[in-house]
Scaffold this motif. Sequence first.
Motif, PDB file in Angstrom:
ATOM      1  N   PHE A 284      18.872  36.087 110.724  1.00 34.64           N
ATOM      2  CA  PHE A 284      19.938  35.119 110.904  1.00 34.64           C
ATOM      3  C   PHE A 284      19.604  33.791 110.232  1.00 34.64           C
ATOM      4  O   PHE A 284      18.522  33.255 110.409  1.00 34.64           O
ATOM      5  CB  PHE A 284      20.194  34.882 112.390  1.00 34.64           C
ATOM      6  CG  PHE A 284      20.624  36.122 113.110  1.00 34.64           C
ATOM      7  CD1 PHE A 284      21.901  36.623 112.926  1.00 34.64           C
ATOM      8  CD2 PHE A 284      19.756  36.798 113.936  1.00 34.64           C
ATOM      9  CE1 PHE A 284      22.310  37.774 113.573  1.00 34.64           C
ATOM     10  CE2 PHE A 284      20.154  37.950 114.588  1.00 34.64           C
ATOM     11  CZ  PHE A 284      21.436  38.435 114.404  1.00 34.64           C
ATOM     12  N   VAL A 285      20.542  33.266 109.499  1.00 33.62           N
ATOM     13  CA  VAL A 285      20.445  31.905 109.006  1.00 33.62           C
ATOM     14  C   VAL A 285      20.623  31.015 110.233  1.00 33.62           C
ATOM     15  O   VAL A 285      21.542  31.235 111.024  1.00 33.62           O
ATOM     16  CB  VAL A 285      21.552  31.617 107.979  1.00 33.62           C
ATOM     17  CG1 VAL A 285      21.498  30.165 107.517  1.00 33.62           C
ATOM     18  CG2 VAL A 285      21.433  32.575 106.809  1.00 33.62           C
ATOM     19  N   PRO A 286      19.730  30.019 110.456  1.00 35.33           N
ATOM     20  CA  PRO A 286      19.893  29.197 111.656  1.00 35.33           C
ATOM     21  C   PRO A 286      21.301  28.618 111.730  1.00 35.33           C
ATOM     22  O   PRO A 286      21.789  28.008 110.790  1.00 35.33           O
ATOM     23  CB  PRO A 286      18.849  28.097 111.452  1.00 35.33           C
ATOM     24  CG  PRO A 286      17.814  28.722 110.569  1.00 35.33           C
ATOM     25  CD  PRO A 286      18.575  29.660 109.668  1.00 35.33           C
ATOM     26  N   PRO A 287      22.010  28.853 112.867  1.00 37.30           N
ATOM     27  CA  PRO A 287      23.399  28.414 112.976  1.00 37.30           C
ATOM     28  C   PRO A 287      23.536  26.893 113.041  1.00 37.30           C
ATOM     29  O   PRO A 287      22.583  26.190 113.398  1.00 37.30           O
ATOM     30  CB  PRO A 287      23.875  29.050 114.280  1.00 37.30           C
ATOM     31  CG  PRO A 287      22.687  29.569 114.985  1.00 37.30           C
ATOM     32  CD  PRO A 287      21.541  29.586 114.044  1.00 37.30           C
ATOM     33  N   THR A 288      24.704  26.403 112.667  1.00 37.51           N
ATOM     34  CA  THR A 288      24.920  24.948 112.610  1.00 37.51           C
ATOM     35  C   THR A 288      26.100  24.527 113.474  1.00 37.51           C
ATOM     36  O   THR A 288      26.732  23.520 113.219  1.00 37.51           O
ATOM     37  CB  THR A 288      25.182  24.504 111.147  1.00 37.51           C
ATOM     38  OG1 THR A 288      26.255  25.288 110.632  1.00 37.51           O
ATOM     39  CG2 THR A 288      23.961  24.677 110.283  1.00 37.51           C
ATOM     40  N   ASP A 289      26.408  25.316 114.502  1.00 45.55           N
ATOM     41  CA  ASP A 289      27.481  24.949 115.426  1.00 45.55           C
ATOM     42  C   ASP A 289      26.969  23.860 116.383  1.00 45.55           C
ATOM     43  O   ASP A 289      25.763  23.594 116.428  1.00 45.55           O
ATOM     44  CB  ASP A 289      27.918  26.192 116.203  1.00 45.55           C
ATOM     45  CG  ASP A 289      26.754  26.805 116.926  1.00 45.55           C
ATOM     46  OD1 ASP A 289      26.636  26.600 118.124  1.00 45.55           O
ATOM     47  OD2 ASP A 289      25.907  27.446 116.244  1.00 45.55           O
ATOM     48  N   PRO A 290      27.850  23.227 117.170  1.00 42.86           N
ATOM     49  CA  PRO A 290      27.430  22.115 118.035  1.00 42.86           C
ATOM     50  C   PRO A 290      26.312  22.478 119.022  1.00 42.86           C
ATOM     51  O   PRO A 290      25.410  21.679 119.258  1.00 42.86           O
ATOM     52  CB  PRO A 290      28.718  21.749 118.785  1.00 42.86           C
ATOM     53  CG  PRO A 290      29.828  22.202 117.886  1.00 42.86           C
ATOM     54  CD  PRO A 290      29.322  23.412 117.169  1.00 42.86           C
ATOM     55  N   VAL A 291      26.356  23.689 119.581  1.00 42.04           N
ATOM     56  CA  VAL A 291      25.309  24.074 120.539  1.00 42.04           C
ATOM     57  C   VAL A 291      23.944  24.088 119.851  1.00 42.04           C
ATOM     58  O   VAL A 291      22.955  23.547 120.359  1.00 42.04           O
ATOM     59  CB  VAL A 291      25.613  25.469 121.146  1.00 42.04           C
ATOM     60  CG1 VAL A 291      24.423  25.973 121.958  1.00 42.04           C
ATOM     61  CG2 VAL A 291      26.859  25.411 122.014  1.00 42.04           C
ATOM     62  N   SER A 292      23.903  24.665 118.653  1.00 36.82           N
ATOM     63  CA  SER A 292      22.633  24.748 117.929  1.00 36.82           C
ATOM     64  C   SER A 292      22.151  23.367 117.518  1.00 36.82           C
ATOM     65  O   SER A 292      20.952  23.064 117.610  1.00 36.82           O
ATOM     66  CB  SER A 292      22.799  25.619 116.680  1.00 36.82           C
ATOM     67  OG  SER A 292      23.300  26.872 117.044  1.00 36.82           O
TER      68      SER A 292
END
Lengths: 455, 162
Positions: A284-292
Amino acid sequence: MNSVIPIIPIAATDPIDIQSLVQPDRVHKRVYTDPAIFELEMDRVFGQAWIYIGHESQVPKPGDYFTTRLGREPVVMVRHTDGQVHVMFNRCPHKGAKLVPDGSGSAGKFLRCLYHGWTFKCDGSLLSVPLRSGYECTALDLKDPQYGVRKVARVATHRGFVFASLSEDGPELKEFLGGVATSLDNFCDRAPEGEVEVAGGVQRVVQRNNWKIFFENLHDTIHAVATHESSWRAAKEEHESMPAGTPKPFEVVIVDGNGEPLEFWEKLELKGYDHGHGFMEGIFVPPTDPVSLAYVASLEAAKGAERADEILRVNRHNTIVYPSCSPHTSFQQIRVIRPLSVDRTLVEIFSFRLKGAPEATFQRTLKYTNIVNAPSSNVMSDDLEAYNRVQEGLGSDGGDWVSMHRAAGRDQPLPGGRASNGNSEMPSRNMFAAWAGYMGVDTGVETNEQTGSAE
Amino acid sequence: MNFRDWNEQQDLTQFLHHEARLLDEHRWDEWQKLFTPDGLYWVPLVHGQVDHLNHASLFCEDALLRSMRARRLEQARAYSQQPPTRTVHVLGNIALESRDDDAVCTVRSTFLLLEWRKTEQRTFGGSVRHTLRRADDGWRIQTKRIDLVNCDAPHEALQVFL
């Protein structure tokens, strides 16, 4: 074979010629289907290796206990009044009753057997027996340690992860873990406070397959696109049905990733270490959503941007700690593999909270657990079907051997191990080299001692 | 709490029977439309579980996850659906648990679910709490919570909606 694991010689009367069942790049079907081999594994593999018991956070206070199995042995992990965690057989030395009920809870200040009230300190030592006078002038010596609860031969902890071994001999835990100790370290380093704790319940899945089939699948990348077609297609269709430009929800990302083509997997690196361990570099590419992003900010606030970046750069998918568990460092769970019989395996999934991280980070961990690991998983149901069909097929007369040839002979040496491209069957060969060592045979696979690549 | 009258009892009972039938007949699209847009399908992992966010569940599915499951079940290469799971629900003990106002109520029922696939028949049972919201053309499910009697047992694959 120059293994650090002591080899138990097979008696001349042993009816199973294990040497004839394992070759460097293929194994005989019987190692997955013969109940007698399963029994030998319980003695020789699970009787020697360091086996994952649980995490110290499962017994936070003195008197807290957690029961599990070490191979075929029922054991209990207990925290003593001095804070130390002990692992002992869940058996009263008097008549043999299980001392604590299966599960977890608090025993209070002492462990008291339900049958006749023999009482033990939380380190297992005998505290009192009823009718003490009745034992005067008998051979029963209450000071003799044999009348305390028997402890397993060795217990050791790495960053709060408790392992035990039924064997007095063998490598220390740190040496045993070798290159995969870094996965457990990263598991904890990802917490702003540097510690993790078990939370949120445990899911249990029963599989109709030999335990080794599950371990082999953990680093078998090329099954994903085929086996998981139903779930990755459903996830992709779901995203396609959303308005154009909608970012992929987390739920879609963790399911549709299995649909990547074989070239994608080939570029990932697989690492195998002595004793059968290994890991796969992150899918997985490290996610960039608000939680992450909120989680990354919490880590940076605690450790500084540079150190946080260093920690998050360790991006691993499943790690194999052979032969008992598989930590997932990026989504904070450990799957514990408990063989039940030659064709039944119990997998227990423990979720962890990163201490100091926002609650939403833990809720995401549970979301991953629910979607990918629960018995209801859309992903795993097809895995379970595949394992079951393998188990059934191996029981047939349609062939005798299981191939592990892919990319054999192309491994690159690593300190204490070997590396291969993502599509190699190196992890299976690596696990079978360790298995054969425990079982007392030489597969002809070179160990690191022979290649001279050990540190 | 009693049903207001026979009509209300019939209305809610028939809704539950209809929902069960949609599941047994694999009419997933129609079933999903029974939910409100933010509706939750939830099967707790432990007895008395109060939290679906901070505790793992057997199922915890919003509209996206319900739809993803339904789409998967219909894929030609859903290997673990060769053959497909067949089920039959038997509902009973339907009772009105609470009524917030005329538009929202909670109905409790018990169920037995017979499931067959491949070579084996399994039985599940438990209680269900439907929190229902009235729409123009009938009830919608705000939450369907299923408490299995053996929720915390080790399970083999659970593929279809319970």
